[in-house]
Design an enzyme around this catalytic site. Structure first.
Site, PDB file in Angstrom:
ATOM      1  N   TYR A 165       0.557  -1.437  -0.101  1.00 27.10           N
ATOM      2  CA  TYR A 165      -0.054  -0.183  -0.007  1.00 27.10           C
ATOM      3  C   TYR A 165       0.816   1.034  -0.220  1.00 27.10           C
ATOM      4  O   TYR A 165       0.754   2.110  -0.621  1.00 27.10           O
ATOM      5  CB  TYR A 165      -0.736   0.027   1.162  1.00 27.10           C
ATOM      6  CG  TYR A 165      -1.800   1.182   1.382  1.00 27.10           C
ATOM      7  CD1 TYR A 165      -2.886   1.560   0.595  1.00 27.10           C
ATOM      8  CD2 TYR A 165      -1.351   2.068   2.367  1.00 27.10           C
ATOM      9  CE1 TYR A 165      -3.477   2.502   0.906  1.00 27.10           C
ATOM     10  CE2 TYR A 165      -1.945   3.259   2.583  1.00 27.10           C
ATOM     11  CZ  TYR A 165      -3.154   3.694   1.872  1.00 27.10           C
ATOM     12  OH  TYR A 165      -4.186   4.636   1.876  1.00 27.10           O
ATOM     13  N   LYS A 169       1.254   4.294  -2.710  1.00 25.40           N
ATOM     14  CA  LYS A 169       0.699   5.633  -2.585  1.00 25.40           C
ATOM     15  C   LYS A 169       2.206   6.490  -2.997  1.00 25.40           C
ATOM     16  O   LYS A 169       1.682   7.713  -3.445  1.00 25.40           O
ATOM     17  CB  LYS A 169       0.505   5.679  -1.264  1.00 25.40           C
ATOM     18  CG  LYS A 169      -0.943   5.456  -0.756  1.00 25.40           C
ATOM     19  CD  LYS A 169      -2.046   6.198  -1.803  1.00 25.40           C
ATOM     20  CE  LYS A 169      -3.419   5.682  -1.600  1.00 25.40           C
ATOM     21  NZ  LYS A 169      -4.368   6.566  -2.268  1.00 25.40           N
ATOM     22  N   THR A 199     -13.814   4.704   6.910  1.00 24.22           N
ATOM     23  CA  THR A 199     -14.193   4.402   5.492  1.00 24.22           C
ATOM     24  C   THR A 199     -14.054   2.673   5.498  1.00 24.22           C
ATOM     25  O   THR A 199     -13.607   2.212   6.408  1.00 24.22           O
ATOM     26  CB  THR A 199     -13.528   5.044   4.543  1.00 24.22           C
ATOM     27  OG1 THR A 199     -12.137   4.569   4.549  1.00 24.22           O
ATOM     28  CG2 THR A 199     -13.540   6.540   4.637  1.00 24.22           C
TER      29      THR A 199
END
Length: 295
Positions: A165, A169, A199
């Protein structure tokens, strides 16, 4: 945003839906793009229930599939409407095992960077037809940001969910900055770090370490609406710095602030090389007006 046309990836929920709702409230026509047509339809219906005049609709898009990216861009090209705003928001995190897409890309890198690279490139002709186009890339500053290993972009040698991840990014930020350098004055490319919010980003995570991490995060999280306000600011404010990187202020009613670029994304050679590799992998080669190209 009256008469503006915007597309938000990952728009069926979370930050994407919150930002899309406010863009529609401000008068924009908004496409929310995502993988699940039912979720997209229900999300658009919820927005219209509260905003009967909202012009919002869903379009299917799987960023992990170059074919899906090509199909969406083709549908929009047929309609021919200039695109004023593209928000590259969708992301995945915590994929437990090295997982490959049909294009043989690692899933996290495919979704968080390569899909957005291909989408932006394919939509570039529509963006450049708008009077003041803007591309917003949602970034992150995770702890211990890695230097991107271009020869091992797909994490084949050493896969770890959080590292994958973080690398994706870093790639997204490098892309946002290189897009501005190549576009020059033809469009505005800006990146934003909305910060923690409640989220579905963590839906793939499990295990005791993640449960502790998520518990701590819940204490530090801001509301989805507050985090989305950072995206809205860089998407609409007239005074954003092209190629800048913004973060939420953490205070209600305060504008996001410009922050220094993380070390791994300051390397222009690395950004250029990532761009070239992304072109080779996706087969998408964005073309800018000659007068604005600065490579």
């Amino acid at each position: 945003m009256s008469d503006k046309f915007a597309l938000v990836t990952g728009g069926a929920g979370g930050l994407g839906l919150a930002a899309s709702t406010e863009l529609a409230r401000a008068g924009a026509e908004v496409i929310i793009a995502g993988r699940d047509p039912d979720r997209l339809r229900h999300a658009a219906d919820r927005v219209r229930a509260g905003l009967p005049e909202a012009r919002i609709r869903g379009e299917r898009l799987d960023l992990a599939s170059l074919a899906s990216v090509r199909e969406l861009a083709g549908r929009l090209a047929e309609r021919g409407r200039p695109l004023d705003l593209l928000v590259n928001n969708a992301a995945v995190l915590g994929i437990p095992r090295l997982t490959h897409t049909d294009d043989e890309f690692e899933l996290t890198m495919a979704t968080n960077h390569l899909g957005h690279f291909a989408l932006t490139g394919r939509l570039l002709p529509l963006l450049l037809r708008a009077p003041d186009p803007r591309v917003v890339t949602v970034g992150s500053v995770t702890s211990r940001l890695p230097v991107l290993d271009l020869p091992d972009l797909m994490s084949e040698r050493n896969y770890h969910p959080m590292a994958a991840y973080a690398r994706s990014k870093v790639a997204a930020l490098l892309f946002a900055l290189e897009l501005q350098r190549r576009a020059g004055g033809a469009l505005t490319s800006v990146a934003v770090k909305p910060g923690r919010a409640g989220t579905e980003l963590y839906r793939h995570t499990s295990g005791p370490i993640w449960r502790v991490r998520n518990g701590v995060d819940r204490l530090l999280r801001q509301s989805v609406e507050q985090a989305a306000s950072a995206i809205l600011y860089v998407a609409t404010a007239p005074d954003v710095v092209p190629g800048g990187f913004y973060t939420a202020s953490g205070g209600r009613g305060r504008a996001p602030r410009l922050i220094p670029l993380p070390g791994p994304v300051r390397d222009r050679d690395r950004a250029r090389n990532l761009w070239l590799k992304s072109e080779a992998l996706t087969g998408v080669r964005p073309v800018f007006p000659a007068r604005s190209t600065a490579v």
